[in-house]
Each structure stands twice: as structure tokens, then as C-alpha cells.
Design an enzyme around this catalytic site. Structure first.
Site, mmCIF file in Angstrom:
data_model
loop_
_atom_site.group_PDB
_atom_site.id
_atom_site.type_symbol
_atom_site.label_atom_id
_atom_site.label_comp_id
_atom_site.label_asym_id
_atom_site.label_seq_id
_atom_site.Cartn_x
_atom_site.Cartn_y
_atom_site.Cartn_z
ATOM 1 N N GLY A 1 41.322 43.107 46.872
ATOM 2 C CA GLY A 1 42.021 42.662 45.704
ATOM 3 C C GLY A 1 41.452 43.391 44.472
ATOM 4 O O GLY A 1 40.770 44.335 44.440
ATOM 5 N N CYS A 2 41.464 43.079 43.605
ATOM 6 C CA CYS A 2 41.217 43.700 42.305
ATOM 7 C C CYS A 2 40.990 42.641 41.237
ATOM 8 O O CYS A 2 41.294 41.473 41.421
ATOM 9 C CB CYS A 2 42.390 44.572 41.868
ATOM 10 S SG CYS A 2 42.606 46.083 42.816
ATOM 11 N N ALA A 3 40.421 43.076 40.117
ATOM 12 C CA ALA A 3 40.244 42.193 38.977
ATOM 13 C C ALA A 3 40.823 42.873 37.752
ATOM 14 O O ALA A 3 40.647 44.082 37.578
ATOM 15 C CB ALA A 3 38.766 41.905 38.743
#
Lengths: 364, 246
Positions: free
Chosen positions: A11-13
Site C-alpha cells: 500500500g502506500c501512504a
């Protein structure tokens, strides 16, 4: 090396804020903001977009370049010399830190369109986007990280908090900052592929994936955009540029194109004009509907836009504190830099959260 | 009663959980976590009925696979609070983000304010294990998506004119029951659920849960109960049973 050959499936932020009163602050707050969500990234990409950082050159397009070879630099500079006037060029300041390795050559150019040319050019900004597209797609080893006025993208392979130190972001002052911590899933972790993606003064940081990338990019290529960055996210930048800058749609309607309401919900709208408008948008811009999970922060001079996909397959939290709008993947990150906001909430899917510089956006 | 205080601010989620486990092993009945700022999995792997009080913002997957602790949060929760919760109770004095109680199979979760998207997604029951989610405010879209068992109660307090629940309620639902205080537009229901009349047993459940809600957060049980309630249950327990079998 830009490391385009590597593919590390993992995922990513995302995080960003705008001081709507125009107050500029250095890159420390955004660094802490994104660092709080370190678990969401894996060290294969981090980056920042900063607005209001080049007041002394605010009338010039700032080209942030990445070169993997001297030859790429020479070719690019030869090409630029034919097209624009470079009023200043310099290396982008960096500090050597062990966490960031194998840096490409990083250079920035402040350019303007030659006065003689201006008369022949109908759209100055299209002239610049053509330059960006040409460099990215024809000069091997050269990549434009950003090309807007009074803004810049700073990105690398690494964790975002390290990328901030690498680029000395504490020495820049901006009224708006966005950040990204990457966890690449479908595309390689390379310097150019780190977020934000930027064109003119647009920048996008993205958590999720664009399942409709194929249909989106074919449509955008018909409109003159070249997708050459090996990532789904670049289509979001070009889509905003096309819809808002070229076609003149307000941001709220552009959001209805990208995160289109369902037909059943459009049918329920009682106002006939609005119903018709939303139908028309879906029909005309069907190919720009972004399918799949996404949570994005889109920025341009004077404006910050947060948007999620229409069924909310990725998280987003927004907060307001005085004149500042903050948006992030997680609430904890917001509280790290703004412990007691006036209001903190979970936005509705597909509904843009918009922050604007007071006194109107400053577009070139 | 021994209380152990842990300052979470500088700790990674791993260090924080190690501190909590060490405190429990040393016999603490209450562990007070101060300054939580996004640490995930708080309370995971603690197999004891200890009370964990959390101040600040705990990270995602709070009490994932939780198996016994009672967790009270003075703040908001993030995503996936009570992910695959097995046993224990989570009480949140605030709101929570998406996928609350995802796949939970036991235990109870009480949220004072509202919940994000997909609360109770795929929660399930097994024999004596019957998970429960109570949401004091509203729930955003896809409440009880793919729900397979257990109880969800949404009170819609403070919703004013807004509906207590969003669209697509109970989409894919094939077990369990959802109670909603207030009115629900049937257009917002997944095609796998139907509205049923409330039985005495349903009212007993609702009364009990509203009583507990008011004990945790305050409020007037009688006033809350003095409103219409809607009961939703699946039409069939195997909605897709024939999907791939012509």
C-alpha cells in the site's frame, strides 16, 4: 542509474496540507507527517511536492530533471536551448546520506519561452507540456520530475523521511506540501516512478491502483499525452490537466468524471439539469473513469484536492486547523503534526476535499 | 489492582506490544498506553482479560486477532479495528475509520460516534461465539458487507436528518442480523437482505446493547429505545450457492 529494470513486488501512504492564508513553512512538518506512516511504505519510493518555494523565480517554469548519464544531460540541454531561454540552471542541492543510494544527476532549470516564440504559440502551457512529453519519451535516461512555476517535485528511491533529508527540504519554504511513501505493487521502484507525478504545476500522490489504466491511457494518448513512466498514477495527472486546464471544467466536476457517480444514483437526482450534466459527463468522458482502488492528493498552485474512488477502497482522513487543511491516509499522521485539529473527519467516497489559497488560486 | 503506564510516543508497534505483553506477564491488571500515535496491532497476542486503556490515536488493526483484553480508547480508531477479533471487548470514545470488525468471530465492539465504510464486513458466528458491533452514530456505505454471522446495531445518534446508514447495506450478507434505529430507505439495501419484524428476542438484544452503550458513554437508554428500529436479515444463507452451478 534510474533503476527502471527492477521489479520488486511488494500500500502506500499519502499526506498533504495547504496553509490557505499563504503562510509558508519549511519541509520539516511534511517530513514528520509522512514519516508517521512508515509502515505503509517499503523504501522503494518517497517524494514531495512543494508549492511557493521559488518566489524569486516565480514567473519561470522550474524544470526538475533526473539524468542517468552525462549524455542524457547534454541531449536535454541541447533540446532545451532550441526551445526555451534558460535564465538559471543549477544542481538540485542534496546531502549524501547512507539511506539514499545511486542518485541520478539532479538538475533544475528556470526557463521562459523566448519572446519571439510567444507570438506563434497559442497555448504557452501546451508548449511546455510538449517539451516534457518529448524529453520523457525520446531522450533516453532523461526524466522531468516537475515542470511548474513556483513549485517542485523532489523524489527518490527510499523512505520518504530519508528523501526529505536527502533533498534538504528543511531549506525550502512553501505554503502547500504533499508527500508520498511508496509500496510499489505493479510497477518498478525507480527514481522517476516515485511519487509525486507532476506536469506543469499539477502534482499527484496516490495510494492504490488504477485498474482502468489501459483505457485511460489510450484516451489520454489520443489527446496528446504520452504515458512513458511505467506507472498507473501518471494518468491522474494528465486527466486533471486535460479536464481542468484544457477543457475548463471546475475541479468538482472533474472529480465526477474520475470518480463518476453510479447510473442508479444519477437517475435519482431530482434536478433535471444536474441529472443531465452528470449523464453527459459520464458519456463524454467515460474513458476517463478511474476504476479500482485509489486515494489521491492532487495539487496545483493555490489548490489542494483530496479524492477517493467511488466505493472507498482506500482510506483518507481530513482535518482543519485554523487556516490549514490537512489530508492523509491515517489520522495518527495528522495528529502527529496537528494534535488538536478544529475538526477531523472521514470524507465521503468520490467527493473531493478542497483547500484553496485565500484570495483565489494563483494560476499562471 | 496494579496499573502499568506505557509512554507510546517514541515506540514502534513492536516495542509497544512487547511492553504491553511484559506488563501483562508481570501481573498488571490495567495497562495505560499514553501518546499512541499510529502504532498498529495494539493488544494483538495478549491472551488475558487485562484492561488496556489507550490515549491518543491507536494505529490500524487495533486488537487484531484479539483474544481476551478489554480495550478502551480515548480518541478515534483507524481502519480495521478488531480485525478478526476472537474474544474481548473494544470500547472507542470517538469514531472509527473503515472496515471496523472485519472478519471478527467473537467479542464485542462499541463505538461512541460514527463508523466508516464496510463496518462489520464478513463478521461471522460459530456455535457460542457471536460477535457484536454497536455504533452509536451513523455508518457509512456497505455496512455488514458479506456478513456471515453476529449482530450489528446502529443507533444513528446525532444524525439529525441524515440516514443512519449509507448505501449497499448488507450486500452479500448471508448470516447474522443488523438492527438500525430510525428509518432505512429500502433502495439502500443489498439485494441479499430483507426487512423483518422484530421479535421479543430481538428487543431483548437491542435493550441489552443500548443499556451497555449508555453505561460506557452515557445517554438515556429509554429515550434511545423510544424510536423505530429496523431489523435486517439475509434472504438466504447461501446467496451465491448456484452462481457457478448451472
Amino acid at each position: 542509474m534510474l533503476g527502471r529494470d527492477e521489479r520488486i513486488p511488494s500500500g502506500c501512504a499519502i499526506a498533504g496540507f495547504i496553509n490557505e492564508d499563504g503562510r509558508r513553512e519549511n519541509g520539516e512538518r511534511i517530513r514528520k507527517f509522512i514519516a508517521n506512516m512508515r509502515e505503509r511504505s517499503n523504501g522503494l519510493g518517497g517524494g514531495f511536492a512543494a508549492y511557493g518555494i521559488y518566489p524569486e523565480y516565480k514567473d519561470y517554469y522550474a524544470l526538475h530533471m533526473m539524468y542517468s548519464s552525462r549524455k542524457a544531460r547534454t541531449e536535454t540541454e541541447t533540446f532545451l536551448a532550441e526551445k526555451v531561454v534558460v535564465v538559471k540552471d543549477e544542481p538540485i542541492p542534496t546531502r549524501k546520506i547512507p539511506e539514499i543510494g545511486d542518485s541520478p544527476l539532479l538538475w533544475r532549470y528556470f526557463v521562459e519561452i523566448p519572446p519571439l516564440r510567444r507570438r506563434e504559440i497559442i497555448h504557452e502551457e501546451c508548449f511546455i507540456t510538449d517539451i516534457v512529453m518529448t524529453i520523457n519519451s525520446t531522450i533516453d535516461g532523461a526524466f522531468v520530475a516537475s515542470s511548474g512555476k513556483n513549485m517542485g517535485a523532489f523524489k527518490a528511491v527510499g523512505y520518504p523521511e530519508d528523501v526529505a533529508r536527502f533533498y534538504c527540504l528543511e531549506e525550502y519554504e512553501g505554503y502547500m506540501w504533499t508527500a508520498h511513501g511508496r509500496f510499489p505493487t505493479n510497477t518498478p521502484g525507480w527514481w522517476g516512478g516515485a511519487h509525486p507525478f507532476s506536469l506543469l504545476d499539477w502534482s499527484v500522490v496516490h495510494n492504490g491502483e488504477i485498474s482502468s489504466y489501459g483505457i485511460n491511457y489510450r484516451y489520454l494518448e489520443e489527446q496528446g499525452y504520452k504515458c512513458s513512466l511505467m506507472t498507473d498514477t501518471e494518468v491522474v495527472v494528465y486527466a486533471f490537466d486535460l479536464l481542468v486546464r484544457k477543457h475548463g471544467l471546475p475541479v468538482t466536476l472533474a472529480a465526477k468524471v474520475l470518480a463518476a457517480p453510479f447510473w442508479k444514483d444519477i437517475d435519482k437526482i431530482s434536478d433535471a439539469d444536474e441529472r443531465q450534466l452528470l449523464r453527459a459527463l459520464r458519456i463524454v468522458y467515460g474513458s476517463l473513469l478511474l476504476n479500482g482502488p485509489f486515494s489521491v492528493l492532487v495539487a496545483r498552485s493555490g489548490e489542494l484536492i483530496g479524492l477517493t474512488d467511488r466505493i472507498k477502497l482506500r482510506p483518507m482522513v481530513a482535518a482543519r486547523q485554523g487556516a490549514t487543511l490537512l489530508v492523509a491516509t491515517e489520522e495518527a499522521a495528522i495528529r502527529e503534526v496537528c494534535p488538536n485539529p478544529d475538526r477531523i473527519w472521514i470524507p465521503e467516497a468520490g467527493t473531493p476535499i478542497i483547500g484553496r489559497l485565500k484570495g483565489g488560486a494563483i494560476h499562471a | 489492582m496494579s496499573i502499568r503506564v506505557v509512554d507510546a510516543h517514541k515506540l514502534s508497534y513492536r516495542e509497544l506490544n512487547n511492553e504491553i505483553r511484559a506488563a501483562v506477564a508481570a501481573g498488571a491488571a490495567t495497562v495505560k498506553v499514553e501518546g499512541a500515535c499510529g502504532q498498529r496491532y495494539i493488544g494483538t497476542g495478549v491472551n488475558a482479560p487485562v484492561h488496556i486503556e489507550i490515549y491518543g490515536t491507536p494505529g490500524s488493526d487495533l486488537a487484531a486477532f484479539g483474544n481476551g483484553p478489554r480495550i478502551t480508547v480515548y480518541g478515534n480508531g483507524q481502519e480495521a479495528v478488531g480485525n478478526t477479533l476472537n474474544a474481548g471487548e473494544i470500547v472507542i470514545h470517538g469514531h472509527v475509520n473503515d472496515v471496523l470488525g472485519v472478519s471478527m468471530r467473537g467479542g464485542r465492539i462499541f463505538i461512541r460516534d460514527y463508523a466508516g465504510y464496510r463496518a462489520g464486513i464478513h463478521m461471522k458466528a460459530y456455535r457460542e461465539m457471536k460477535p457484536v458491533i454497536v455504533i452509536g452514530g451513523t455508518a457509512q456505505h456497505f455496512l455488514g458487507e458479506y456478513m456471515a454471522g453476529g449482530v450489528i446495531l446502529v443507533l444513528g445518534l446525532g444524525a439529525d436528518d441524515r440516514p443512519p446508514v449509507g448505501d449497499y447495506v448488507g450486500t452479500g450478507m448471508h448470516g447474522g442480523v443488523i438492527y438500525i434505529r430510525g428509518r432505512v430507505d429500502t433502495d439502500c439495501l443489498g439485494k441479499e437482505v430483507s426487512v423483518l419484524p422484530l421479535t421479543d428476542a430481538d428487543w431483548d438484544t437491542i435493550r441489552g446493547l443500548v443499556g451497555d452503550y449508555c453505561r460506557y458513554f452515557g445517554g438515556d437508554t429509554r429515550a434511545i429505545l423510544d424510536a423505530p428500529f429496523v431489523k435486517l436479515a439475509p434472504v438466504t444463507h447461501r446467496p451465491y450457492g448456484l452462481l457457478y452451478v448451472p
